[in-house]
Design a protein around this motif. Structure first.
Motif, PDB file in Angstrom:
ATOM      1  N   ASN A  86      60.824  28.981  17.052  1.00 12.34           N
ATOM      2  CA  ASN A  86      59.549  30.213  16.740  1.00 12.34           C
ATOM      3  C   ASN A  86      58.257  29.812  17.347  1.00 12.34           C
ATOM      4  OD1 ASN A  86      61.447  31.981  15.154  1.00 12.34           O
ATOM      5  ND2 ASN A  86      60.739  30.905  13.354  1.00 12.34           N
ATOM      6  N   ASN A  87      57.966  28.400  17.538  1.00 13.48           N
ATOM      7  CA  ASN A  87      56.875  27.878  18.140  1.00 13.48           C
ATOM      8  C   ASN A  87      57.121  28.254  19.690  1.00 13.48           C
ATOM      9  OD1 ASN A  87      55.644  26.997  15.679  1.00 13.48           O
ATOM     10  ND2 ASN A  87      56.029  25.091  15.898  1.00 13.48           N
ATOM     11  N   LEU A  88      58.167  27.864  20.212  1.00 12.45           N
ATOM     12  CA  LEU A  88      58.294  28.054  21.691  1.00 12.45           C
ATOM     13  C   LEU A  88      58.248  29.460  22.111  1.00 12.45           C
ATOM     14  CD1 LEU A  88      61.332  25.433  22.040  1.00 12.45           C
ATOM     15  CD2 LEU A  88      59.171  25.434  23.087  1.00 12.45           C
ATOM     16  N   LEU A  89      58.796  30.156  21.020  1.00 11.01           N
ATOM     17  CA  LEU A  89      58.998  31.830  21.342  1.00 11.01           C
ATOM     18  C   LEU A  89      57.586  32.443  21.297  1.00 11.01           C
ATOM     19  CD1 LEU A  89      62.001  33.116  19.517  1.00 11.01           C
ATOM     20  CD2 LEU A  89      61.691  33.307  22.007  1.00 11.01           C
ATOM     21  N   LYS A  90      56.872  31.819  20.591  1.00  8.32           N
ATOM     22  CA  LYS A  90      55.431  32.145  20.383  1.00  8.32           C
ATOM     23  C   LYS A  90      54.534  31.988  21.851  1.00  8.32           C
ATOM     24  CE  LYS A  90      53.982  31.960  15.608  1.00  8.32           C
ATOM     25  NZ  LYS A  90      53.649  30.870  14.836  1.00  8.32           N
ATOM     26  N   GLN A  91      54.639  30.713  22.305  1.00  8.80           N
ATOM     27  CA  GLN A  91      54.161  30.218  23.483  1.00  8.80           C
ATOM     28  C   GLN A  91      54.850  31.112  24.348  1.00  8.80           C
ATOM     29  OE1 GLN A  91      55.261  26.091  23.742  1.00  8.80           O
ATOM     30  NE2 GLN A  91      54.152  25.710  21.794  1.00  8.80           N
ATOM     31  N   ALA A  92      56.027  31.387  24.727  1.00 12.66           N
ATOM     32  CA  ALA A  92      56.742  32.199  25.630  1.00 12.66           C
ATOM     33  C   ALA A  92      56.088  33.402  25.669  1.00 12.66           C
ATOM     34  CB  ALA A  92      58.344  32.169  25.669  1.00 12.66           C
ATOM     35  N   LYS A  93      55.830  34.100  24.635  1.00 16.57           N
ATOM     36  CA  LYS A  93      55.409  35.436  24.511  1.00 16.57           C
ATOM     37  C   LYS A  93      53.814  35.722  25.030  1.00 16.57           C
ATOM     38  CE  LYS A  93      58.571  37.294  20.970  1.00 16.57           C
ATOM     39  NZ  LYS A  93      58.973  37.597  19.454  1.00 16.57           N
ATOM     40  N   ALA A  94      53.309  34.573  24.550  1.00 14.89           N
ATOM     41  CA  ALA A  94      52.000  34.400  25.063  1.00 14.89           C
ATOM     42  C   ALA A  94      51.595  34.508  26.346  1.00 14.89           C
ATOM     43  CB  ALA A  94      51.051  33.217  24.301  1.00 14.89           C
ATOM     44  N   ARG A  95      52.599  33.643  27.006  1.00 17.22           N
ATOM     45  CA  ARG A  95      52.683  33.655  28.684  1.00 17.22           C
ATOM     46  C   ARG A  95      52.997  34.943  29.344  1.00 17.22           C
ATOM     47  NH1 ARG A  95      55.108  28.401  27.670  1.00 17.22           N
ATOM     48  NH2 ARG A  95      57.235  29.238  28.043  1.00 17.22           N
ATOM     49  N   HIS A  96      54.083  35.293  28.567  1.00 16.09           N
ATOM     50  CA  HIS A  96      54.339  36.793  28.976  1.00 16.09           C
ATOM     51  C   HIS A  96      53.335  37.640  28.999  1.00 16.09           C
ATOM     52  CE1 HIS A  96      57.255  39.843  30.047  1.00 16.09           C
ATOM     53  NE2 HIS A  96      56.637  40.526  29.157  1.00 16.09           N
ATOM     54  N   LEU A  97      52.614  37.644  27.985  1.00 13.77           N
ATOM     55  CA  LEU A  97      51.408  38.762  27.956  1.00 13.77           C
ATOM     56  C   LEU A  97      50.194  38.504  28.896  1.00 13.77           C
ATOM     57  CD1 LEU A  97      51.424  39.261  23.882  1.00 13.77           C
ATOM     58  CD2 LEU A  97      52.079  40.910  25.685  1.00 13.77           C
ATOM     59  N   LYS A  98      50.156  37.269  29.361  1.00 17.91           N
ATOM     60  CA  LYS A  98      48.958  36.952  30.252  1.00 17.91           C
ATOM     61  C   LYS A  98      49.305  37.858  31.491  1.00 17.91           C
ATOM     62  CE  LYS A  98      47.353  32.597  28.796  1.00 17.91           C
ATOM     63  NZ  LYS A  98      47.877  30.995  29.165  1.00 17.91           N
ATOM     64  N   LYS A  99      50.734  38.126  31.792  1.00 24.12           N
ATOM     65  CA  LYS A  99      50.997  38.614  33.034  1.00 24.12           C
ATOM     66  C   LYS A  99      51.290  40.167  33.035  1.00 24.12           C
ATOM     67  CE  LYS A  99      53.074  34.245  35.015  1.00 24.12           C
ATOM     68  NZ  LYS A  99      54.196  33.716  35.033  1.00 24.12           N
ATOM     69  N   ASN A 100      51.757  40.465  31.699  1.00 26.48           N
ATOM     70  CA  ASN A 100      52.181  41.820  31.412  1.00 26.48           C
ATOM     71  C   ASN A 100      51.379  42.392  30.195  1.00 26.48           C
ATOM     72  OD1 ASN A 100      54.328  41.537  33.202  1.00 26.48           O
ATOM     73  ND2 ASN A 100      55.475  40.464  31.721  1.00 26.48           N
ATOM     74  N   PRO A 101      51.471  43.823  30.306  1.00 29.11           N
ATOM     75  CA  PRO A 101      50.572  44.555  29.317  1.00 29.11           C
ATOM     76  C   PRO A 101      51.191  44.291  27.902  1.00 29.11           C
ATOM     77  CG  PRO A 101      51.714  46.121  30.667  1.00 29.11           C
ATOM     78  CD  PRO A 101      51.758  44.753  31.347  1.00 29.11           C
ATOM     79  N   ASP A 102      52.573  44.426  27.933  1.00 29.91           N
ATOM     80  CA  ASP A 102      53.019  44.336  26.390  1.00 29.91           C
ATOM     81  C   ASP A 102      54.505  43.263  26.465  1.00 29.91           C
ATOM     82  OD1 ASP A 102      55.236  45.906  27.647  1.00 29.91           O
ATOM     83  OD2 ASP A 102      53.744  47.746  26.937  1.00 29.91           O
ATOM     84  N   LEU A 103      55.277  43.537  25.375  1.00 33.51           N
ATOM     85  CA  LEU A 103      56.463  42.776  25.507  1.00 33.51           C
ATOM     86  C   LEU A 103      57.555  43.456  25.714  1.00 33.51           C
ATOM     87  CD1 LEU A 103      55.756  40.747  22.252  1.00 33.51           C
ATOM     88  CD2 LEU A 103      55.880  39.772  24.571  1.00 33.51           C
ATOM     89  N   THR A 104      57.755  44.807  26.367  1.00 33.02           N
ATOM     90  CA  THR A 104      58.820  45.419  26.495  1.00 33.02           C
ATOM     91  C   THR A 104      59.791  44.951  27.253  1.00 33.02           C
ATOM     92  OG1 THR A 104      57.651  46.546  28.180  1.00 33.02           O
ATOM     93  CG2 THR A 104      58.246  47.966  26.281  1.00 33.02           C
ATOM     94  N   ASN A 105      59.701  44.102  28.395  1.00 29.68           N
ATOM     95  CA  ASN A 105      60.694  43.478  29.206  1.00 29.68           C
ATOM     96  C   ASN A 105      60.681  42.092  29.010  1.00 29.68           C
ATOM     97  OD1 ASN A 105      58.313  43.249  30.322  1.00 29.68           O
ATOM     98  ND2 ASN A 105      58.981  43.811  32.461  1.00 29.68           N
ATOM     99  N   PHE A 106      60.011  41.545  27.808  1.00 28.38           N
ATOM    100  CA  PHE A 106      60.144  40.065  27.588  1.00 28.38           C
ATOM    101  C   PHE A 106      61.698  39.668  27.351  1.00 28.38           C
ATOM    102  CE2 PHE A 106      60.549  36.889  24.279  1.00 28.38           C
ATOM    103  CZ  PHE A 106      59.585  35.762  24.904  1.00 28.38           C
TER     104      PHE A 106
END
Length: 1400
Positions: free
Chosen positions: A82-102
């Motif tokens: 879960n910690n790793l997923l949190k970090q990955a989502k945070a990185r994804h949100l820096k580049k994209n507006p939302d998590l749709t294609n995460f």
């Protein structure tokens, strides 16, 4: 308990070690003992000694300490993930507006596992690095030793002190090397085993939360394959990966020392090494791509096997064994073809890697010679050791890379599965804002929060004050369909997702277009759309329904109108497209009866607390009391897998009792009374719906209209997706369809019984019923309580050594084109290859000391080069032959086992859990395909080399021969002592693994039920418990291997000590070159010994899999011959269909009572005979006898004058047609379901669908033109529901029960036999469909002899003759009218069913 007689039993006391009681078992000692005991794995002595003296039992193993249990490890892993997923989502949100294609990063699962075991795994890497250092530095001491011998030769050194010092130095290094290697393997393999347990649990947890779409991508077969094959590969690979991390260490040390030792010429050899490494990596890439293809075939084969095992009875009825055998053999052949390519490539890589030191040293030494830089023997032979160390480091790299490549695919598949779509709140909120009213007040819907995934709605808190239990406003529900969207191979998820997005855009446009067409109906809509509308269930449209608390509602409608769908919609399993659905109370959906392999009581409690008083009331209300009296151990009787030992009615009632016991407020029942007879149905209506559940909200979907008057209101489904709600009189007035349906079923059987439910028709005689259950329950009444009520036999596992027969059979199956010469040819190849390998370096020592003075250097060099190439060539041939033998044996064993399983008697299937059989075709077959060849190679090659080295040592140092027997004794003693226990530990692990698979498989099959009861935690805990039991054995088997290797390293060190001492003390006149030669080999022998023994025990453990498949391939009980050449009935047989039963007696097993007793019956050509009688009267046994599912005890059955016992089963069964009680459909197309062996023309198949009413005459020509064609975007959804190309999902879940029954009818029409058997074929359909089926049978089978085993007397009153069975005998036979007027058994049955003389 008795002591086993083993090779060294005489060394130990005769006392038999006692069995440890459960409460006295000690915790796993690895973490509890002091560092010294850990060092040499001496903490294992107690268990090894116990296992050597007697066979180990599960309770002899140690219990797991908390940190080793699945639950604790999985919790730690979840936190990391879960910690790793949190970090990955945070990185994804820096580049994209939302998590749709995460998407989950592909490494995330592997890294989370590493973080969970980081200390243990890092320690294994440190141990490996230390071992590599010891290994790479030992040639420095060897060089000093060789120089010392040379100096003694010229008398420069006068005493032995230095020599003895060097000797002890090198022996200590050798021993340390062995010790650290073992600790590396122990920690790394433990991590592998622990990771496997964690991932198994993750897969199970994820299965509970899959969305409908993910379920389509990951059917049960695919999840099973992930859990069995992929996780085993990951487990294996984790044990090898530190090699990739640490292999630079010895390489760097060796390269530096080589440059110091022999200077620049070393670069030639090192250059060859680097080139070789690059080639190995490239070939591994190739392996990787072939493995991906193999995985697809493996999945397909396992899917087919699951299907065969689940539905074997049906396959036997239709005599389809050959079609399935060919089908599986075909997939297997493709799988093996690609596997052989993998093996040959792998073997080429390994042969090359194994012979690399010889090649590289040759290149370097030739360069030295050519550039006139020849060195002293000390430098040359220590360099030889360095080259072999380089090679050893690199030889393990392909293994690590190959297993790593397999694991990478495994991790990718597991990550795809774990990240598959499930309910996602952020996404849903967005949808909500877009579509205002899109919610469902599902307070506590009946599935854990996980399965909210099934629904695209958001839940708000329920409204406890509302007077309504369920409110539905303007709702439109649809079943989501993914066939076409996910046509792409579902593993390629990225592609599939892109396709899906395109499809969805396209679908939106099409929806608008559809709306346009429906609004302007004068625009003739496009043909494929009109096609599409035919017969596809549209979903439920515009549903408005308020159900008050405490109401009893009945849902009814014609077949396929969506009764079950409406219940699923209320339970949230169906997608709400628009409108609202509020559920204001706890709700439970009770539909398909799913029965687990457990006791009756466990099935009913389903994880709830036991409340005896309430439990008793539930049992009474569900009419289970009599059934329990029959069972050998009452409610503690074990039920076979999938409820195999119960009748349909018993399964339905246990399922019902389970739902009632859960004490929810709202009950949704899906046709729970269709499978029971009228008396029991009446009892349930009175005591359950109007009794125990009187104050609860009950919603019942049914087509038994006899009880419709007891409902408060009725929901009638019109068949076009709309519903009409009201009381019975209201509906009769305003709804013409409803009125017609009621007229159809002027069958008031249950109503009558409901009025006087206590007029129990003479209770079934106990003895009679006991007998029925005992036919099926595998218990010989031994006065032991624990055996009572057990059905499933314990898994047979052979004890002690694997018999030589298995090895002999394995070799003879593998021999292929070589025939009996295979084994001798192979041994000769091994001997030649080993000779060249050892002699190449011996020749080098001849050259160094110029053995023949008169020869030039070119003579030595020429032969040296020749020998080197011969070594490479023969090693490659030896390995390829091994792969050939293995591949043949694996393919044949599997195919033979499949053939045998297809022909086992049904009694075997009833007492053997499916998971156990599946284990043979998943894990065991995987072992045969992939692992055993590797291990045999790792065993045969080093063993041959060790023998070569010992022979070499004796020829130089004859006195060494004195030491050899001691060496052999030590070797045999340790191996034998170890194998006594390890074999049993491995077998215990295999048996426990079967339980894990069984539970996993069973949980997946019963997923909907488990979610409906929110019993996920019960099954997850059960899974944890089974995993922990398996790991008790698994962890031990890892540790005992290391114990053995440590002790063998001690032996090897002693071996080295003796050789070094003999060399330095000049007992024999031995030159420096020869000393160099011997020492370079002695250093190698340590690694070789532990490699050999490890591989030997692995081979023996893996021969377990061969033994189990061998047992299936050659020893399974079989039915009578499938085809008899000496007697085949004429092709037109049976031409008339005359059946005679002559003094027929039948029992299911030798120790059980007769179910048919001295029965005589003649059925005339074209006669329609109805067979009736109470449960257990022997009705179905007539069918069993006709089909020879069980052979007759006495008497004979003749059809058209031929005794059916004289012919092959295929000749018999293929000439009979049956419509069984529960219609089974197979995964594939409708065409494959009607004719799997493709022996009939399409026209005939279309015609059968038309004749049974699935397709209308006018639509036929148009339908025959349509074809499923992905290229031209004609998907499954564009085809008619019953098109021959239409997809049938696993178990036919995309068709309603009635539709499946009609497809089974179409099968019988395709057969066109003279004899038709109906086994209560219409008990599960409504009266309209029943009438239709009966009409079709009357019309299409007018020329046939028909035997109908009837549930509803209504169906047989118009037959030519009726037979009434009781206690296995015919008590009455005659015309229906004649028997009715005779006022006996039949008349009393008619009176109960309210049949009057007008009905005849």
């Amino acid at each position: 308990m008795k002591n086993e007689s083993r090779l060294f039993s005489w060394l130990f006391s005769k006392k038999v070690p006692p069995v440890t009681p459960e409460e006295e078992r000690i915790p796993y000692r690895w973490t509890q003992v002091n560092p010294f005991m850990r060092l040499g794995f001496w903490w294992l002595w107690p268990i090894l000694l116990k296992g050597y003296k007697r066979t180990l039992l599960p309770q002899d193993l140690w219990t797991l300490t908390p940190e080793l249990t699945t639950k604790v490890m999985h919790d730690a892993y979840e936190i990391n993930l879960n910690n790793l997923l949190k970090q990955a989502k945070a990185r994804h949100l820096k580049k994209n507006p939302d998590l749709t294609n995460f998407e989950w990063p592909s490494w995330i699962v592997a890294w989370a596992l590493f973080l969970t075991f980081k200390w243990q795994y890092s320690w294994s890497c440190i141990c490996l690095a230390l071992s590599f250092c010891c290994q790479a530095l030992s040639p420095l001491i060897t060089r000093r030793l060789i120089d010392f011998v040379e100096l003694r030769f010229f008398n420069i050194e006068t005493n032995y002190n230095k020599g003895i010092g060097y000797t002890f130095g090198s022996v200590i290094l050798i021993f340390l090397n062995g010790l650290t290697v073992n600790h590396f393997f122990h920690c790394a393999m433990m991590t592998g085993a622990q990771s496997k347990a964690i991932l198994t649990k993750s897969l199970l947890l994820k299965s509970f939360t899959l969305s409908a779409r993910s379920r389509y991508i990951f059917p049960i077969g695919r999840i099973t394959s992930l859990m069995s094959t992929d996780l085993s590969r990951i487990d294996l690979a984790i044990g090898f990966q530190p090699l990739i991390i640490c292999f630079p260490i010895p390489v760097i040390i060796a390269v530096v020392l080589l440059l110091v030792n022999i200077g620049v010429p070393a670069l030639a050899g090192i250059g060859l090494f680097i080139v070789s490494l690059v080639i190995c990596v490239l070939l591994t890439g190739k392996l990787f791509s072939i493995r991906e293809t193999v995985v697809k075939y493996t999945d397909q084969r396992i899917g087919l096997m699951r299907e065969v095992l689940s539905n074997l009875k049906v396959i036997k009825f239709y005599a389809w064994e050959l079609a399935y055998k060919l089908n599986i053999a075909d997939v297997r052949q493709k799988e093996m073809k690609h596997l052989f390519t993998i093996k040959v490539l792998r073997n080429f890589i390994t042969a090359y890697a194994v012979t690399l030191p010889i090649l590289t040293s040759m290149v370097s030494f030739i360069t030295m010679w050519a550039s006139n830089r020849m060195k002293s023997p000390g430098e040359v032979f220590s360099s030889l050791s360095l080259f072999s160390i380089l090679a050893q480091a690199i030889m393990l790299v392909p293994v690590a890379l190959a297993t790593g490549a397999d694991a990478y695919i495994g991790f990718t598949r597991v990550t795809d599965f774990l990240s598959a779509s499930q309910y996602n709140e952020d996404l849903e909120k967005k949808l909500d804002d877009a579509n205002e009213k899109f919610y469902i007040n599902a307070g506590s819907l009946a599935y854990g929060e996980g399965n909210s995934s099934q629904i695209s709605q958001r839940y708000e808190s329920p409204d406890p004050t509302s007077e309504n239990a369920i409110e539905i406003k303007d709702a439109h529900f649809i079943w989501e369909s993914f066939h076409d969207q996910l046509e792409a191979d579902a593993w390629d998820l990225k592609q599939a997702r892109q396709k899906l997005m395109k499809k969805e855009k396209h679908a939106l446009k099409m929806d608008e277009k559809d709306n346009f067409y429906s609004n302007n109906s004068n625009n003739g809509s496009n043909a494929s759309y009109s096609d599409k509308s035919i017969n596809q269930f549209p979903g439920l449209t515009n549903i408005n329904l308020d159900i008050k608390r405490g109401e009893f509602i009945i849902i009814t409608g014609i077949i396929g109108s969506g009764k079950s769908s409406l219940l699923s919609a209320m339970a949230g399993f169906m997608k709400l497209n628009s409108g609202e659905l509020n559920v204001n109370d706890d709700l439970i959906l009770c539909s398909n009866p799913w029965i687990q392999n457990a006791t009756v009581r466990e099935n009913i409690l389903f994880g709830e607390q036991f409340d005896p008083a309430y439990y008793k009331r539930v049992i009474h209300a569900c009419a289970l009391e009599e059934d329990l009296d029959i069972l050998p151990a009452r409610d503690l009787t074990e039920i076979g897998e999938r409820g195999i030992t119960l009748s349909g009615g018993q399964k339905a009632r246990i399922n019902l009792a389970r739902a009632v016991y859960s004490q929810k407020q709202i009950f949704l029942f899906d046709d729970v009374i269709s499978a029971v007879d009228s008396r029991v149905g009446g009892h349930i209506v009175k005591h359950l719906f109007q009794g125990l559940l009187k104050n609860k909200t009950v919603i019942l979907a049914t087509h038994q209209l006899g009880i419709i008057d007891s409902a408060d209101r009725v929901v009638f489904l019109n068949g076009n997706g709309s519903a009409d709600v009201g009381t019975v009189p209201d509906l009769l007035q305003r709804n013409e369809l409803f009125e017609r349906l009621i007229e159809f079923s002027k069958d008031h059987e249950i109503k009558e019984a409901a009025a006087n439910p206590d007029l129990n028709p003479e209770k079934m005689s106990k003895g009679e019923e006991v007998q029925l259950i005992q036919q099926q329950s595998y218990t010989e009444q031994t006065g032991e309580d624990d055996l009572l009520g057990r059905i499933t036999l314990d898994e047979e596992s052979a004890t002690n050594a694997i018999s030589w027969d298995v090895y002999k059979k394995y070799i003879s199956l593998g021999s292929g084109i070589f025939g009996w010469t295979a084994f001798p040819v192979f041994i000769v190849l091994v001997a030649i290859a080993t000779f060249f390998q050892v002699f190449t370096n011996t020749w080098l020592s001849y050259w160094m000391e110029k053995k023949w003075r008169n020869k030039t250097d070119k003579f030595y060099v020429g032969i040296y080069v020749g020998l080197t190439f011969l070594t490479v060539i023969f090693t490659a041939i030896e390995f390829t032959m091994l792969a050939y033998l293995n591949n043949n044996a694996a393919e044949l064993l599997n195919v033979k086992a499949v053939a045998k399983v297809l022909h086992v008697p049904m009694s075997y299937m009833d007492t053997t859990p499916m998971g156990r059989i599946l284990n043979r075709f998943t894990k065991d077959t995987d072992t045969l395909d992939n692992e055993i060849c590797e291990q045999m190679r790792l065993f045969i090659f080093p063993l041959a080399l060790i023998i070569g080295i010992v022979v070499l040592c004796i020829s130089y140092l004859p006195w060494f021969a004195i030491f050899v027997p001691f060496l052999i004794f030590g070797f045999v003693f340790f191996s034998n002592f170890y194998q006594g226990s390890s074999r049993e530990i491995k077998r215990l692990e295999a048996t426990q693994r079967s339980l894990v698979y069984n539970n996993f498989n069973e949980t997946l099959t019963g997923m909907n039920t488990i979610q409906a009861f929110r019993a996920e935690h019960v099954f997850v805990e059960k899974n944890d418990r089974f995993l922990d039991n398996m790991n008790e054995a698994y962890y031990l088997s890892v540790a005992t291997q290391r114990w053995l290797c440590v002790h063998l390293d001690i032996l090897a060190s002693a071996f080295a000590l003796v050789i070094c001492m003999l060399c330095i003390t000049e007992q024999f006149n031995i030159s420096a070159s020869s000393t160099g030669l011997l020492l370079s080999y002695v250093i190698q022998i340590v690694g070789l010994l532990s490699l050999t023994v490890r591989a030997m025990t692995e081979v023996e453990n893996e021969m377990n899999s061969v033994e189990r498949l061998h047992n299936y391939a050659f020893e399974l009980p079989q039915e009578a011959p499938y085809q008899k050449t000496e007697f085949t009935p004429p092709t037109e047989w049976p031409s008339s269909g005359y059946i005679e039963f002559d003094h027929v007696s039948l029992k299911y097993r030798p120790n059980l009572p007769h179910v048919l007793k001295d029965m005589n019956l003649f059925v005339y050509p074209g006669e329609k005979v109805g067979i009736c009688g109470r449960t257990g009267a022997g009705k179905s046994s007539i069918m069993t006898a006709l089909y020879r599912l069980v052979e007759l005890d006495e008497g004979s059955i003749r059809i058209d004058g031929l005794n059916i016992a004289d012919m092959g089963l295929r000749d018999l069964r293929s000439k009979l047609s049956i419509i069984p009680q529960d219609p089974v459909l197979f995964h594939g197309s409708i065409r494959k379901n009607l004719d799997p062996s493709s022996q009939y023309s399409d026209d005939l198949l279309w015609d059968s669908l038309r004749r049974c009413g699935l397709i209308e005459d006018k639509d036929l020509p148009k339908l025959m033109k349509a074809k499923h064609d992905v290229e031209n975007s004609v998907g499954y959804d564009d085809l008619h529901k019953f098109h021959l190309d239409q997809l049938v999902e696993d178990d036919g879940t995309n068709f309603s029960l009635g539709e499946r029954q009609l497809i089974a009818l179409a099968r019988a029409l395709v057969r066109n036999s003279k004899i038709l058997i109906l086994d209560e074929a219409t008990s599960s359909v409504d009266f309209g469909t029943d009438l239709m089926i009966q009409e079709t049978i009357a019309r299409e089978f007018g020329h046939c002899t028909i035997l109908c085993i009837a549930h509803r007397l209504k169906t047989i009153v118009k037959y030519d003759r009726i037979i009434v069975m009781d206690k296995g005998k015919i008590v009455e036979k005659g015309t229906p009218r004649g028997l009715f007027d005779a006022y006996d058994h039949f008349r009393s049955m008619c009176d109960k069913a309210n049949i009057t003389s007008e009905d005849f």
